[in-house]
Design an enzyme around this catalytic site. Structure first.
Site, PDB file in Angstrom:
ATOM      1  N   ARG A   1       0.843  -1.190   0.000  1.00 47.33           N
ATOM      2  CA  ARG A   1       0.000   0.000   0.000  1.00 47.33           C
ATOM      3  C   ARG A   1       0.878   1.238   0.000  1.00 47.33           C
ATOM      4  NH1 ARG A   1      -2.544   3.073   4.813  1.00 47.33           N
ATOM      5  NH2 ARG A   1      -3.870   4.574   3.703  1.00 47.33           N
TER       6      ARG A   1
ATOM      7  N   HIS B   1      -2.727  11.017   0.694  1.00 50.06           N
ATOM      8  CA  HIS B   1      -2.188  10.758   2.039  1.00 50.06           C
ATOM      9  C   HIS B   1      -1.523  12.040   2.531  1.00 50.06           C
ATOM     10  CE1 HIS B   1      -0.798   7.344   4.867  1.00 50.06           C
ATOM     11  NE2 HIS B   1      -0.480   8.476   5.450  1.00 50.06           N
TER      12      HIS B   1
ATOM     13  N   GLU C   1      -7.437   8.664   6.100  1.00 54.70           N
ATOM     14  CA  GLU C   1      -7.728   9.267   7.395  1.00 54.70           C
ATOM     15  C   GLU C   1      -8.207  10.722   7.335  1.00 54.70           C
ATOM     16  OE1 GLU C   1      -4.322   8.623   9.874  1.00 54.70           O
ATOM     17  OE2 GLU C   1      -4.788   6.509  10.087  1.00 54.70           O
TER      18      GLU C   1
ATOM     19  N   ASN D   1      -7.377   1.770   9.826  1.00 50.74           N
ATOM     20  CA  ASN D   1      -6.066   1.943  10.470  1.00 50.74           C
ATOM     21  C   ASN D   1      -6.281   1.873  11.977  1.00 50.74           C
ATOM     22  OD1 ASN D   1      -5.168   2.388   7.914  1.00 50.74           O
ATOM     23  ND2 ASN D   1      -4.680   4.555   8.177  1.00 50.74           N
TER      24      ASN D   1
ATOM     25  N   TYR E   1      -4.330   1.592  15.769  1.00 48.92           N
ATOM     26  CA  TYR E   1      -3.094   1.674  16.546  1.00 48.92           C
ATOM     27  C   TYR E   1      -3.319   1.527  18.038  1.00 48.92           C
ATOM     28  CZ  TYR E   1      -0.593   3.132  12.391  1.00 48.92           C
ATOM     29  OH  TYR E   1      -0.027   3.175  11.140  1.00 48.92           O
TER      30      TYR E   1
ATOM     31  N   GLU F   1      -3.431  -0.139   8.148  1.00 47.75           N
ATOM     32  CA  GLU F   1      -2.278   0.252   8.960  1.00 47.75           C
ATOM     33  C   GLU F   1      -2.441  -0.329  10.355  1.00 47.75           C
ATOM     34  OE1 GLU F   1      -1.268   4.419   9.213  1.00 47.75           O
ATOM     35  OE2 GLU F   1      -1.738   4.740   7.076  1.00 47.75           O
TER      36      GLU F   1
HETATM   37  O1  LIG Z   1       1.640   7.613  13.202  1.00 46.49           O
HETATM   38  C1  LIG Z   1       1.889   6.486  12.441  1.00 46.49           C
HETATM   39  C2  LIG Z   1       1.064   6.524  11.165  1.00 46.49           C
HETATM   40  C3  LIG Z   1       1.486   7.629  10.198  1.00 46.49           C
HETATM   41  O2  LIG Z   1       2.860   7.550   9.928  1.00 46.49           O
HETATM   42  C4  LIG Z   1       0.652   7.462   8.923  1.00 46.49           C
HETATM   43  O3  LIG Z   1       1.068   8.322   7.879  1.00 46.49           O
HETATM   44  C5  LIG Z   1      -0.817   7.737   9.207  1.00 46.49           C
HETATM   45  O4  LIG Z   1      -1.656   7.174   8.216  1.00 46.49           O
HETATM   46  C6  LIG Z   1      -1.199   7.254  10.577  1.00 46.49           C
HETATM   47  N1  LIG Z   1      -2.398   7.323  11.127  1.00 46.49           N
HETATM   48  C7  LIG Z   1      -2.287   6.875  12.381  1.00 46.49           C
HETATM   49  C8  LIG Z   1      -3.406   6.786  13.366  1.00 46.49           C
HETATM   50  N2  LIG Z   1      -4.037   8.000  13.490  1.00 46.49           N
HETATM   51  C9  LIG Z   1      -3.535   9.088  14.179  1.00 46.49           C
HETATM   52  C10 LIG Z   1      -4.060   9.417  15.394  1.00 46.49           C
HETATM   53  C11 LIG Z   1      -3.625  10.549  16.045  1.00 46.49           C
HETATM   54  C12 LIG Z   1      -2.652  11.339  15.475  1.00 46.49           C
HETATM   55  C13 LIG Z   1      -2.115  10.984  14.256  1.00 46.49           C
HETATM   56  C14 LIG Z   1      -2.554   9.839  13.605  1.00 46.49           C
HETATM   57  C15 LIG Z   1      -1.006   6.501  12.621  1.00 46.49           C
HETATM   58  N3  LIG Z   1      -0.351   6.732  11.486  1.00 46.49           N
END
Ligand SMILES: OC[C@@H]1[C@@H](O)[C@H](O)[C@@H](O)c2nc(CNc3ccccc3)cn21
Length: 448
Positions: A78, A122, A167, A292, A294, A352
């Site tokens: 991706r 993105h 996102e 996504n 985390y 993700e």
């Molecule tokens: O932070 C890790 C990755 C980032 O590198 C990616 O470009 C992005 O798609 C991404 N989204 C998240 C989850 N969302 C999020 C929540 C709070 C602050 C920033 C991102 C994490 N990540």
């Protein structure tokens, strides 16, 4: 003893990156600047003054990086396209050299048996469009649709999976509500407008794809499940508000033709009444949704924190990553099961999932031990398997990220890669987690 994990046959295992975070050479071969080029140039915006000027130099090293993906046995990759490589002014004249780069990348992936999954946007908006209001200008839905049409026409014969946006919540919350991400605005009124225009642009691109596309299109959203700090009505209400703002704000208009009622309650006159026609555009059927995941958030009521009036509560008995996110694999299961409950059986891809930990190279061995990332990966895989067992139609998983890369305003200080990048020498070194992930892919999860 944990029960054996079994993923469906043809489960799509891959990795994820984004253009500005890995490519470097942002102005090469006729490309125009993006808002991230500008944002990084403003002192104080990005830690240590880091930028995407070089990053992982993927623009020049993509063949080596595809070879690493093949070495890991990845089935999919991706990545995102930099809009301003294709349209230096965001619209109008096409930069053929920009198309050529992605043509070559796609061909290299296919030559290695790796499925390209393309994200149209993105976060790296062409600066020239920001000069015209960017996501605040309603015309951007048409600009985005025109850009999308160029890519669909050029790549759809070889690209089977398209995502319109990565996102929209982060674009809105970071770029327009809190100013922590490009373009750095701080206005709830602008945030609401940008968010809605993002979703209109999403719908406009889907509409074009239905005219010219032959494969699949979806959207990628970040979901952070919210859990109440107590069972008090105030905390339960706060949890609903937080969930509406970060999660349901984007999936409700796609699947239910409306925004959560909490949005108007929270934002008041900063939340306009949107035209009904917009929801027909936004709510077009999707072939998949990318999730996504985390971390989760435990939240309580906090009346002083307008507009959400919510406060996160740090968990004492938990592991936290370098980005301050609780490791909570159950949240992945809950997110996927809740999606099915709220929105039905649209196929899902985890687009993700990963973690940032401090894992320095082990000088004497040439290996890079990342036990905390490995523990996190194992637990998230089991959580994913649990969701599958509960009947959720998950069809693939993309680990974030293939490479250590530019973590936006945190610069290179946070490393999410399963492959270490020495940003001085550009040397790539597989971390222990890369070897584990290769085993997971090769055994379709049976090794866990
Ligand atoms: O932070 C890790 C990755 C980032 O590198 C990616 O470009 C992005 O798609 C991404 N989204 C998240 C989850 N969302 C999020 C929540 C709070 C602050 C920033 C991102 C994490 N990540």
């Amino acid at each position: 003893m944990n029960k054996a994990i079994q993923f469906p046959p043809n489960f799509l295992w891959g990795s994820a990156t984004s253009a500005y975070q890995i490519e470097g050479s942002p102005l090469a071969d006729g490309a125009g600047p993006s808002i991230w080029q500008r944002f990084c140039a403003v002192p104080g915006n990005v830690r240590d003054g880091d930028s995407g000027d070089v990053a992982c130099d993927h623009y020049n090293r993509y063949k080596d990086d595809v070879a690493l993906m093949a070495r890991l046995g990845l089935k999919a990759y991706r990545f995102s396209v930099s809009w301003s490589r294709i349209l230096p002014q965001g619209r109008g004249r096409i930069n053929q050299a920009g198309l050529d780069f992605y043509n070559n990348l796609i061909d290299e992936l296919l030559a290695n048996g790796i499925e390209p999954m393309v994200t149209l946007y993105h976060w790296d908006l062409p600066a020239a469009l920001d000069d015209r209001g960017g996501w605040l200008n309603p015309d951007i839905a048409d600009w985005f649709a025109d850009y999308a049409r160029i890519l669909f026409t050029a790549f759809d014969g070889r690209v089977k999976y398209w995502a319109t946006l990565n996102e929209p919540w982060v674009v809105t919350d970071g770029g327009y509500m809190h100013g922590t991400l490009a373009p750095g605005h701080r206005s709830p009124h602008e945030a609401a407008l940008a968010s809605h225009n993002l979703m209109r642009a999403h719908g406009s691109a889907v509409k074009v794809y239905r005219e010219v596309g032959k494969h699949q299109i979806g959207i990628v959203v970040n979901i952070e499940p919210k859990y109440p700090a107590s069972q008090s009505q105030e905390d339960l209400d706060a949890t609903r508000r937080a969930d509406a703002y970060m999660n349901r704000q984007y999936l409700d208009p796609v699947f239910h033709g409306r925004y959560p009622e909490e949005m108007k309650q929270m934002f008041g006159d900063a939340w306009p009444e949107w035209p009904a026609a917009d929801f027909s555009l936004i709510g077009q059927k999707l072939d998949f949704v990318g999730i996504n995941y985390y971390t989760r958030a435990v939240v309580r009521n906090e009346p002083t924190h307008w507009p959400l009036k919510v406060m996160p509560v740090r968990q004492t008995q938990a592991t936290y990553t370098e980005t301050g996110w609780e490791v909570y694999p159950q949240g992945l299961t809950d997110t996927l099961v809740n999606f099915k409950r709220l929105y039905g059986d649209t196929p899902l891809y985890v687009m993700e999932n990963g973690s940032a930990f401090y894992d320095p190279p082990n000088a004497d061995e040439g290996r890079i031990h990342d036990p905390l990332r490995i523990d996190c990966m194992r637990k998230n895989m089991r959580a994913l398997s649990d969701a599958l067992e509960q009947g959720v139609d998950v069809r693939g998983y993309m680990v974030w990220s293939l490479l250590d890369n530019l973590e936006w305003s945190l610069g290179f200080s946070k490393r999410f890669g399963i492959i270490h990048v020495n940003f001085e020498t550009q040397q790539r070194t597989l971390k222990d987690s890369a070897y584990l992930y290769a085993d997971i892919v090769a055994s379709n999860g049976a090794c866990l």
